[in-house]
Design a protein around this motif. Structure first.
Motif, PDB file in Angstrom:
ATOM      1  N   ALA A   1      35.153  28.308  47.836  1.00  0.00           N
ATOM      2  CA  ALA A   1      34.923  28.796  46.475  1.00  0.00           C
ATOM      3  C   ALA A   1      36.122  29.579  45.963  1.00  0.00           C
ATOM      4  O   ALA A   1      36.723  30.379  46.690  1.00  0.00           O
ATOM      5  N   ARG A   2      36.478  29.358  44.729  1.00  0.00           N
ATOM      6  CA  ARG A   2      37.595  30.081  44.113  1.00  0.00           C
ATOM      7  C   ARG A   2      37.150  31.413  43.533  1.00  0.00           C
ATOM      8  O   ARG A   2      37.946  32.343  43.414  1.00  0.00           O
ATOM      9  N   ALA A   3      35.901  31.488  43.152  1.00  0.00           N
ATOM     10  CA  ALA A   3      35.362  32.731  42.584  1.00  0.00           C
ATOM     11  C   ALA A   3      34.060  33.078  43.304  1.00  0.00           C
ATOM     12  O   ALA A   3      33.285  32.191  43.665  1.00  0.00           O
ATOM     13  N   GLY A   4      33.838  34.365  43.511  1.00  0.00           N
ATOM     14  CA  GLY A   4      32.617  34.811  44.170  1.00  0.00           C
ATOM     15  C   GLY A   4      32.515  34.403  45.618  1.00  0.00           C
ATOM     16  O   GLY A   4      31.412  34.183  46.131  1.00  0.00           O
TER      17      GLY A   4
ATOM     18  N   ALA B   1      33.124  36.133  48.415  1.00  0.00           N
ATOM     19  CA  ALA B   1      32.462  37.120  49.275  1.00  0.00           C
ATOM     20  C   ALA B   1      30.946  37.065  49.114  1.00  0.00           C
ATOM     21  O   ALA B   1      30.204  37.113  50.104  1.00  0.00           O
ATOM     22  N   GLU B   2      30.478  36.950  47.871  1.00  0.00           N
ATOM     23  CA  GLU B   2      29.033  36.894  47.617  1.00  0.00           C
ATOM     24  C   GLU B   2      28.424  35.631  48.199  1.00  0.00           C
ATOM     25  O   GLU B   2      27.336  35.660  48.792  1.00  0.00           O
ATOM     26  N   ALA B   3      29.131  34.498  48.051  1.00  0.00           N
ATOM     27  CA  ALA B   3      28.618  33.235  48.586  1.00  0.00           C
ATOM     28  C   ALA B   3      28.580  33.253  50.108  1.00  0.00           C
ATOM     29  O   ALA B   3      27.649  32.729  50.726  1.00  0.00           O
ATOM     30  N   THR B   4      29.611  33.856  50.721  1.00  0.00           N
ATOM     31  CA  THR B   4      29.634  33.961  52.181  1.00  0.00           C
ATOM     32  C   THR B   4      28.490  34.831  52.675  1.00  0.00           C
ATOM     33  O   THR B   4      27.815  34.500  53.668  1.00  0.00           O
TER      34      THR B   4
END
Length: 249
Positions: free
Chosen positions: A126-129, A131-134
């Motif tokens: 992911a290019r954005a977000g 940390a949240e996705a992980t």
């Protein structure tokens, strides 16, 4: 860390010895004398925000997949079945000034592992977000975990800490202690370190960790205004995490 080392040494005294550790494999020497290998499928690193860490393993002898996690009781309690024993035991150990960790596990099937691997792989790309996705991917493994044990470690004071803090207190220097420990643990450590006197009372400011922020600020402000600042033998001011966050923001 000293905490990690103490847990490994304790396990070794019980006969479970870390034999080999590579980036992809863990081998332990069991009390029975045989070696048992695990494939390391992933690691959830510790952070002050998560307050826990975890490891995803596959048993090389049985093929069983398991996610193990350890962390603070405040966050682990939300991920394991409700346990009166855990709450009571953690409280008892904290009142002795010991730093506690809760250890839990979850058995996974191959489809569950595949679902996690897809979510984790997408998060890493992911290019954005990212940390949240992980974090969301790791959360997939932390539902309905079973409690394994509670550990307790004594965090011994360094040399001259007590004498130094006593000197500062006698010189009327105000000293703050910032800690991630439970309230009971922090209070015992403060007494052992002579940050507070044995007979000194505690004035606690605690607010709800969720809800309307404006109302929570009002509660924190009202509690702080009730503190008898400047009075002789004033109690020690103690703020929990939520109250501290509101007061410094």
């Amino acid at each position: 860390s000293p905490d990690e080392l103490s847990l490994v040494v304790f396990a070794a005294r019980c006969g479970l010895v870390l034999h080999e550790r590579t980036p992809t494999r863990i081998v332990v020497h069991e009390p029975s004398g045989r070696l048992r290998g695990f494939e390391l499928l992933g690691e959830m690193p510790f952070s002050s925000e998560l307050k826990r860490m975890g490891v995803l393993l596959r048993d090389e002898s049985t093929g069983a997949i398991q996610f193990l996690a350890k962390g603070a009781e405040s966050v682990m309690a939300e991920r394991v079945a409700s346990s009166d024993w855990m709450e009571e035991e953690v409280g008892n150990l904290a009142r002795e000034g010991l730093r506690t960790l809760v250890v839990a596990a979850r058995d996974l099937s191959e489809p569950q592992l595949d679902a996690f691997s897809r979510a984790y792989g997408a998060a890493q790309l992911a290019r954005a977000g990212r940390a949240e996705a992980t974090r969301a991917a790791w959360e997939m493994l932390q539902e309905d975990m079973r409690l394994l044990c509670v550990t307790a470690v004594e965090d011994r004071l360094q040399a001259n800490v007590r004498a130094t803090l006593e000197t500062l207190r006698d010189a009327n220097v105000r000293t703050w202690m910032l800690t991630g420990d439970k309230l009971e643990t922090a209070w015992v450590i403060a007494q052992n370190a002579s940050l507070v006197t044995r007979r000194q009372r505690m004035y606690q400011v605690a607010v709800r960790s969720s809800g309307d922020e404006k109302e929570r600020r009002r509660e924190a402000r009202q509690a702080l205004q009730g503190y008898p600042q400047g009075k002789f033998n004033a109690p020690c001011l103690v703020l929990d995490g939520a109250a501290l966050s509101l007061c410094v923001s």
